[in-house]
Structures are given as structure tokens and as C-alpha cells.
Enzyme design. Sequence first.
Site, PDB file in Angstrom:
ATOM      1  N   ASN A  13       0.877  -1.180   0.000  1.00 48.92           N
ATOM      2  CA  ASN A  13       0.000   0.000   0.000  1.00 48.92           C
ATOM      3  C   ASN A  13       0.910   1.226   0.000  1.00 48.92           C
ATOM      4  O   ASN A  13       1.530   1.542   1.016  1.00 48.92           O
ATOM      5  CB  ASN A  13      -0.890  -0.028   1.249  1.00 48.92           C
ATOM      6  CG  ASN A  13      -1.753   1.211   1.349  1.00 48.92           C
ATOM      7  OD1 ASN A  13      -1.800   2.030   0.419  1.00 48.92           O
ATOM      8  ND2 ASN A  13      -2.431   1.367   2.483  1.00 48.92           N
ATOM      9  N   TRP A  14       0.964   1.896  -1.140  1.00 52.61           N
ATOM     10  CA  TRP A  14       1.892   3.028  -1.266  1.00 52.61           C
ATOM     11  C   TRP A  14       1.325   4.334  -0.732  1.00 52.61           C
ATOM     12  O   TRP A  14       2.014   5.361  -0.744  1.00 52.61           O
ATOM     13  CB  TRP A  14       2.320   3.188  -2.741  1.00 52.61           C
ATOM     14  CG  TRP A  14       3.384   2.219  -3.142  1.00 52.61           C
ATOM     15  CD1 TRP A  14       4.013   1.300  -2.344  1.00 52.61           C
ATOM     16  CD2 TRP A  14       3.958   2.070  -4.446  1.00 52.61           C
ATOM     17  NE1 TRP A  14       4.946   0.598  -3.073  1.00 52.61           N
ATOM     18  CE2 TRP A  14       4.932   1.053  -4.365  1.00 52.61           C
ATOM     19  CE3 TRP A  14       3.754   2.701  -5.675  1.00 52.61           C
ATOM     20  CZ2 TRP A  14       5.694   0.653  -5.469  1.00 52.61           C
ATOM     21  CZ3 TRP A  14       4.511   2.299  -6.773  1.00 52.61           C
ATOM     22  CH2 TRP A  14       5.466   1.290  -6.669  1.00 52.61           C
ATOM     23  N   LYS A  15       0.068   4.316  -0.307  1.00 49.68           N
ATOM     24  CA  LYS A  15      -0.513   5.524   0.315  1.00 49.68           C
ATOM     25  C   LYS A  15      -0.208   6.750  -0.555  1.00 49.68           C
ATOM     26  O   LYS A  15      -0.268   6.668  -1.777  1.00 49.68           O
ATOM     27  CB  LYS A  15       0.013   5.658   1.745  1.00 49.68           C
ATOM     28  CG  LYS A  15      -0.163   4.351   2.541  1.00 49.68           C
ATOM     29  CD  LYS A  15       0.185   4.445   3.993  1.00 49.68           C
ATOM     30  CE  LYS A  15      -0.062   3.097   4.673  1.00 49.68           C
ATOM     31  NZ  LYS A  15       0.174   3.107   6.100  1.00 49.68           N
ATOM     32  N   HIS A 100      -9.410   1.336   5.049  1.00 55.32           N
ATOM     33  CA  HIS A 100      -8.097   1.499   5.687  1.00 55.32           C
ATOM     34  C   HIS A 100      -8.233   2.470   6.862  1.00 55.32           C
ATOM     35  O   HIS A 100      -8.984   3.438   6.794  1.00 55.32           O
ATOM     36  CB  HIS A 100      -7.067   2.022   4.677  1.00 55.32           C
ATOM     37  CG  HIS A 100      -5.683   1.915   5.211  1.00 55.32           C
ATOM     38  ND1 HIS A 100      -5.166   2.859   6.077  1.00 55.32           N
ATOM     39  CD2 HIS A 100      -4.718   0.979   5.050  1.00 55.32           C
ATOM     40  CE1 HIS A 100      -3.935   2.480   6.420  1.00 55.32           C
ATOM     41  NE2 HIS A 100      -3.650   1.345   5.808  1.00 55.32           N
ATOM     42  N   GLU A 102      -6.451   4.786   7.888  1.00 55.39           N
ATOM     43  CA  GLU A 102      -6.175   6.206   7.576  1.00 55.39           C
ATOM     44  C   GLU A 102      -7.391   6.851   6.921  1.00 55.39           C
ATOM     45  O   GLU A 102      -7.661   8.040   7.122  1.00 55.39           O
ATOM     46  CB  GLU A 102      -4.925   6.303   6.683  1.00 55.39           C
ATOM     47  CG  GLU A 102      -3.666   6.032   7.499  1.00 55.39           C
ATOM     48  CD  GLU A 102      -2.527   5.406   6.729  1.00 55.39           C
ATOM     49  OE1 GLU A 102      -2.547   5.433   5.485  1.00 55.39           O
ATOM     50  OE2 GLU A 102      -1.614   4.859   7.383  1.00 55.39           O
ATOM     51  N   GLU A 175      -5.185  -4.860  10.559  1.00 58.06           N
ATOM     52  CA  GLU A 175      -4.130  -3.861  10.710  1.00 58.06           C
ATOM     53  C   GLU A 175      -4.355  -3.099  12.016  1.00 58.06           C
ATOM     54  O   GLU A 175      -5.117  -2.135  12.044  1.00 58.06           O
ATOM     55  CB  GLU A 175      -4.165  -2.878   9.541  1.00 58.06           C
ATOM     56  CG  GLU A 175      -3.933  -3.519   8.197  1.00 58.06           C
ATOM     57  CD  GLU A 175      -3.355  -2.532   7.186  1.00 58.06           C
ATOM     58  OE1 GLU A 175      -2.257  -2.792   6.693  1.00 58.06           O
ATOM     59  OE2 GLU A 175      -3.988  -1.497   6.922  1.00 58.06           O
ATOM     60  N   GLY A 181       2.941   2.203  10.819  1.00 55.56           N
ATOM     61  CA  GLY A 181       3.912   3.285  10.688  1.00 55.56           C
ATOM     62  C   GLY A 181       4.621   3.617  11.993  1.00 55.56           C
ATOM     63  O   GLY A 181       5.293   4.641  12.101  1.00 55.56           O
ATOM     64  N   SER A 219       3.766  -2.334  10.235  1.00 55.99           N
ATOM     65  CA  SER A 219       5.212  -2.434  10.433  1.00 55.99           C
ATOM     66  C   SER A 219       5.792  -3.788  10.025  1.00 55.99           C
ATOM     67  O   SER A 219       6.682  -4.318  10.694  1.00 55.99           O
ATOM     68  CB  SER A 219       5.585  -2.077  11.882  1.00 55.99           C
ATOM     69  OG  SER A 219       5.249  -0.719  12.146  1.00 55.99           O
TER      70      SER A 219
HETATM   71  P1  13P Z   1       3.273   0.268   7.715  1.00 58.02           P
HETATM   72  O1  13P Z   1       3.788  -1.002   7.076  1.00 58.02           O
HETATM   73  O2  13P Z   1       4.015   1.492   7.268  1.00 58.02           O
HETATM   74  O3  13P Z   1       3.142   0.146   9.190  1.00 58.02           O
HETATM   75  O4  13P Z   1       1.771   0.479   7.134  1.00 58.02           O
HETATM   76  C1  13P Z   1       0.863  -0.557   7.201  1.00 58.02           C
HETATM   77  C2  13P Z   1      -0.343  -0.194   6.421  1.00 58.02           C
HETATM   78  O5  13P Z   1      -1.069   0.724   6.787  1.00 58.02           O
HETATM   79  C3  13P Z   1      -0.623  -0.938   5.186  1.00 58.02           C
HETATM   80  O6  13P Z   1      -1.901  -0.648   4.693  1.00 58.02           O
END
Ligand code: 13P
Length: 259
Positions: A13-15, A100, A102, A175, A181, A219
Amino acid sequence: MNEAVRQPVLAANWKMFKGPETTRTFLDRFMELYPAHSDRSVVFFPAAISISAFLAARSGRDDLEVGIQDVHTEVEGAHTGAVSAAMAAEAKLGWGLAGHSERRQEFGDEDAGVGAKLGRLLEAGLRPILCVGETLEERRAGLLEEVLSRQVESVLDGLAASGSGPWSDKVLAYEPVWAIGTGETATPRDAAEAHGLIREILSRRAADEQAATILYGGSVKPDNIEALLAAEGVNGVLVGGASLDPDSFAQICLARSDR
Ligand code: 13P
């Protein structure tokens, strides 16, 4: 159960990272490091603006699948800035994320809307990944099961109403918000426990819940991937930060998996 569907899924997931040019640079290196494997699925969720660059740059490497990070609850309309599942299907994408954390935290996505998005993805023929997970406060307050039940069941209501197909088509991602993160990873035991709870919640409503694929996200790194993939009930991973670097994501995709 469809074995092809249950093979491990390694998703990036490159956000809000990587425009078209940095997407091409990433792929040049990643494709050198990671040759196609028939025993796993590798899926990228680039930013919407970089998807066509991704599709062009992966030339000949259809094993690198592509999805959309978020879709609107409507098929089309006057919704500036948004993308629909139907548009993602027209762009020949195979996958879509819904819910997600976020999106839930920053954009106010709520359970009912997440269910509607999942329905749109299914209608458009995309394979959805429903993201669920608890915050640190919720975990500390002993609310893990309650939060997961709420997040999963609200979506099941919508799916039941639309008569959606079998669970072998569907993917969930556990998640934990406190692990995203932060460098803080759930232990394989935490992941196994939450994945078990999710399957139990599904089993109350769906006869074929064992067929669902459940990913862990939060992570994930080259040095914890094998332990996580070995955890009971973990069928793959959804990776943020460590998927942005071609070397580290290639290491993750090359990890040994006995499942
Ligand atoms: P990280 O791997 O940066 O913790 O992010 C996880 C994530 O939100 C994947 O959708």
C-alpha cells in the site's frame, strides 16, 4: 476452498507516496530483484495518479497485480477528487482496498460507508480487501473483539443484502492501528489471535468463512515477514513503509512461506 486464491498475498500500500516517475524507477529495480512466482500473489496499490505509469512500466509482468487504494460509495457523479470502483475496473485493475484506518481516521469513513465501498468493488468485479483493526486505546480497554465484530459485521450486513459471492473471493486485512507506521509490530501470537477472532466472527454469519484470506498489516519488514507468515491463520501481509523501497519489498516478496 480454492487453493489458487489462498496462496499468500503480499501487498504494497503506497498511500500518498510515489508519482509516475518514481513509480517507474521503483519497478525497474523491483523487477530485477523479484522474478514471477506462481505460488504467491504480489499486489500493488499505487496512488491513483501513478496507476497508468505502473501498468505501462510492468510490461510483460502481469504477475504484479494492481489495485485502487479507495473508491467512492457511488458508481459515478459530481464528487470532485474521487474515483469509483467502476472506473478502476475500466482501468483493468483487479483489487481495491476498503476501510483502511487512515481513511477512517482522516476522511471520516464509517462502517456503513466502508460496507458500501466493498459492495461497489464486488459489483465491479474487483477483489476487495476489507481493512479492520483496533486503536491502542481500544486494545488497552479490552475491546479488541468488540471492535473487530463491529467492523466486520457491519460489512456482512451489506454483503448479505447484495447476495455477494463466496468468501474464497474476499480478503480482509487485520491492521492494528497502533502498529501502522510506528515500527511496533504485533507479535505473531497477537496476529494469530486477532485472525482467529476474525474467522470466528465470520463463522457466525458465513458458511464458508474458512475460505477467506486474512492478511496482517502494521510495520511488516524483511526481518519479521517469515515469523508473521508462519503465524496461524495469517495468509499474507499488507505493507506500507517497507514496500516503498524496492530492495526491502523484494525481500518481503521472496520470503519463505510454508502455508
Ligand atoms: P506500515 O507497514 O508502514 O506500518 O503500514 C501498514 C499499512 O497501513 C498498510 O496498509
